[in-house]
Design an enzyme around this catalytic site. Structure first.
Site, mmCIF file in Angstrom:
data_model
loop_
_atom_site.group_PDB
_atom_site.id
_atom_site.type_symbol
_atom_site.label_atom_id
_atom_site.label_comp_id
_atom_site.label_asym_id
_atom_site.label_seq_id
_atom_site.Cartn_x
_atom_site.Cartn_y
_atom_site.Cartn_z
ATOM 1 N N ARG A 53 2.627 31.468 36.388
ATOM 2 C CA ARG A 53 2.466 32.711 35.631
ATOM 3 C C ARG A 53 2.409 32.349 34.164
ATOM 4 O O ARG A 53 3.218 31.555 33.676
ATOM 5 C CB ARG A 53 3.625 33.663 35.894
ATOM 6 C CG ARG A 53 3.642 34.840 34.942
ATOM 7 C CD ARG A 53 4.674 35.863 35.284
ATOM 8 N NE ARG A 53 4.266 36.662 36.413
ATOM 9 C CZ ARG A 53 4.863 37.793 36.788
ATOM 10 N NH1 ARG A 53 5.901 38.253 36.103
ATOM 11 N NH2 ARG A 53 4.449 38.477 37.821
ATOM 12 N N LYS A 84 8.343 19.727 23.011
ATOM 13 C CA LYS A 84 8.119 18.568 22.131
ATOM 14 C C LYS A 84 6.658 18.449 21.713
ATOM 15 O O LYS A 84 6.257 17.440 21.162
ATOM 16 C CB LYS A 84 8.554 17.295 22.876
ATOM 17 C CG LYS A 84 10.056 17.259 23.152
ATOM 18 C CD LYS A 84 10.467 15.990 23.878
ATOM 19 C CE LYS A 84 10.569 16.221 25.353
ATOM 20 N NZ LYS A 84 11.013 15.049 26.120
ATOM 21 N N ARG A 122 10.455 39.467 40.881
ATOM 22 C CA ARG A 122 9.856 39.553 42.209
ATOM 23 C C ARG A 122 8.854 38.452 42.507
ATOM 24 O O ARG A 122 8.893 37.845 43.583
ATOM 25 C CB ARG A 122 9.125 40.906 42.379
ATOM 26 C CG ARG A 122 10.023 42.034 42.703
ATOM 27 C CD ARG A 122 9.516 43.313 42.072
ATOM 28 N NE ARG A 122 9.796 43.266 40.654
ATOM 29 C CZ ARG A 122 10.945 43.682 40.127
ATOM 30 N NH1 ARG A 122 11.836 44.232 40.891
ATOM 31 N NH2 ARG A 122 11.184 43.574 38.837
ATOM 32 N N THR A 123 7.935 38.206 41.588
ATOM 33 C CA THR A 123 6.871 37.249 41.896
ATOM 34 C C THR A 123 7.451 35.847 42.037
ATOM 35 O O THR A 123 7.069 35.087 42.937
ATOM 36 C CB THR A 123 5.787 37.296 40.790
ATOM 37 O OG1 THR A 123 5.467 38.663 40.543
ATOM 38 C CG2 THR A 123 4.541 36.554 41.209
ATOM 39 N N HIS A 144 -3.567 39.711 38.584
ATOM 40 C CA HIS A 144 -2.332 39.409 39.324
ATOM 41 C C HIS A 144 -2.720 39.469 40.809
ATOM 42 O O HIS A 144 -2.351 40.400 41.529
ATOM 43 C CB HIS A 144 -1.262 40.460 38.973
ATOM 44 C CG HIS A 144 0.135 40.070 39.337
ATOM 45 N ND1 HIS A 144 0.446 39.035 40.205
ATOM 46 C CD2 HIS A 144 1.332 40.615 38.973
ATOM 47 C CE1 HIS A 144 1.765 38.957 40.334
ATOM 48 N NE2 HIS A 144 2.318 39.896 39.593
HETATM 49 N N1 CP Z 1 5.461 42.966 40.139
HETATM 50 C C1 CP Z 1 5.837 41.889 39.415
HETATM 51 O O1 CP Z 1 5.003 41.078 39.034
HETATM 52 O O2 CP Z 1 7.174 41.800 39.192
HETATM 53 P P1 CP Z 1 7.899 40.648 38.382
HETATM 54 O O3 CP Z 1 7.394 40.707 36.959
HETATM 55 O O4 CP Z 1 9.361 40.940 38.530
HETATM 56 O O5 CP Z 1 7.514 39.341 39.010
#
Ligand code: CP
Length: 359
Positions: free
Chosen positions: A140, A119, A90-91, A173
């Site tokens: 992320r 590397k 999703r993110t 998040h």
């Molecule tokens: N809610 C969320 O962060 O979903 P993903 O890990 O699929 O990005």
């Protein structure tokens, strides 16, 4: 555009609280909107309301072909890098779709093993490399604090570009919290808003970074009561509780979902995050059977309450709930695309242009 991170040394910045750090993360000309998005603490109520209004505008404009083409022209001269060294559906995809709505061209690395990190290149050098080619980095990482270190590094480089934290370790998040708040705003838009509501969090609250970020954002509203339902081993961490206590927010810590559901306006379910287990299979030894939402809990839920989940889910919400009008998790997921489009537009200083365009 430059932000204030160039005015402070790394060690001094690192030692500040998230609230104090937030003061360094906007830029002149953005009217208080973030330049780097790193923490939930950056968003006060006014900014949340402005972002929600912007997301609603983008959503409306995109309904017509002419409007969608107009949006696509706004950032067609910009490029965004999606650097995800942790799995995501999703993110990743909602940021990608948000970029596409606004016309940004995108590149991605979804596995550090396919980049020169394999590397031996450091993450710092990798991100510096991305900034050579892109105008924004959406990242992320399993590493807590990496996004803020990179934001500081880039702001002190010859090519400062904004960073959006798309999930950092077990810590934060922030864009998930934005979409959660946006979902709550829309759910209660015609029913008096978020103020005075009761939000029940359930599941793995210890390691759920979405819980920390959303719990903080809820403190921006008046009289929101927070209830944390989890097995003792996975209960909400002390730092979250301390923030609530310091802010005078009413909260409860319990292990009874059945007792909490009838008073809830929103139930926010979360998955057991066993990817963080220190020893393999540790989570499987915890009895989580009472921390699932099914037909019995649905029967206890108020008629106008909502069920939310950041997703992905396993079995903590039974699929029999999916067609209930109170199940908000699919709409919540789609809301992520609109609020992320709003955040990206605001980061590039487009809030006013979008608000005032004739579509
Ligand atoms: N809610 C969320 O962060 O979903 P993903 O890990 O699929 O990005």
């Amino acid at each position: 555009m430059s932000d204030r991170l160039a005015d402070i040394g790394w060690e001094e910045f690192r030692g500040l609280s998230p609230e104090a750090k937030s003061g360094y993360l906007s830029a002149p000309g953005l009217g208080g909107m973030p330049y780097h998005t790193l923490f939930a603490q950056q968003f006060d109520r006014l900014i949340l309301e402005r972002l929600a209004a912007l997301a609603n505008r983008i959503r409306f404009i995109s309904k017509s072909r002419e409007g969608a083409l107009h949006l696509k022209g706004l950032l067609s001269h910009k490029r965004a890098m999606l650097y995800f060294s942790q799995p995501s559906s999703r993110t990743f995809l909602s940021h990608l779709a948000a970029c596409q709505i606004l016309g940004l061209t995108t590149g991605s690395v979804r596995d550090a093993a396919t980049s020169s990190e394999f590397k031996g290149e450091s993450k710092e050098d990798s991100i510096r490399t991305f900034s050579s080619y892109f105008d924004m980095i959406i990242m992320r990482s399993p590493e807590q604090g990496l996004a803020e270190k990179m934001a500081w590094e880039l702001s002190n480089s010859s090519r400062p570009v904004p960073i959006i934290n798309a999930g950092s370790g077990k810590d934060q998040h922030p864009t998930q919290a934005l979409l959660d708040i946006y979902t709550l705003m829309r759910s209660f838009e015609t029913k008096g808003g978020i103020d005075g509501r009761t939000v029940v969090f359930c599941g793995d609250l210890m390691r759920g970074r979405t819980v920390r970020s959303l719990s903080y954002l809820l403190t921006r509203f008046e009289g929101v009561r927070q209830v944390f339902v989890a097995p003792q081993e996975l209960q909400v961490p002390a730092d979250v509780v301390m923030v609530l206590a310091k802010k005078g927010v009413e909260f409860e810590v319990t292990d009874s979902l059945r007792d909490a559901v009838p008073g809830a306006d929103a139930v926010y379910m979360t998955r057991i995050q066993d990817e963080w287990d220190e020893s393999k299979g540790a989570s499987a030894k915890i009895d989580t059977s009472r921390f699932k939402f099914g037909a019995k809990e649905l029967a206890l839920l108020k008629a106008d309450a909502v069920i939310m989940h950041p997703l992905p889910r396993r079995d903590e919400i039974a699929t029999c709930c999916d067609r209930d009008p109170r199940a908000m998790y699919w709409r919540q997921m789609r809301n992520g695309m609109w609020i992320r489009a709003a955040l990206i537009a605001a980061t590039f200083g487009l809030e006013r242009e979008i608000a005032e365009c004739g579509y």
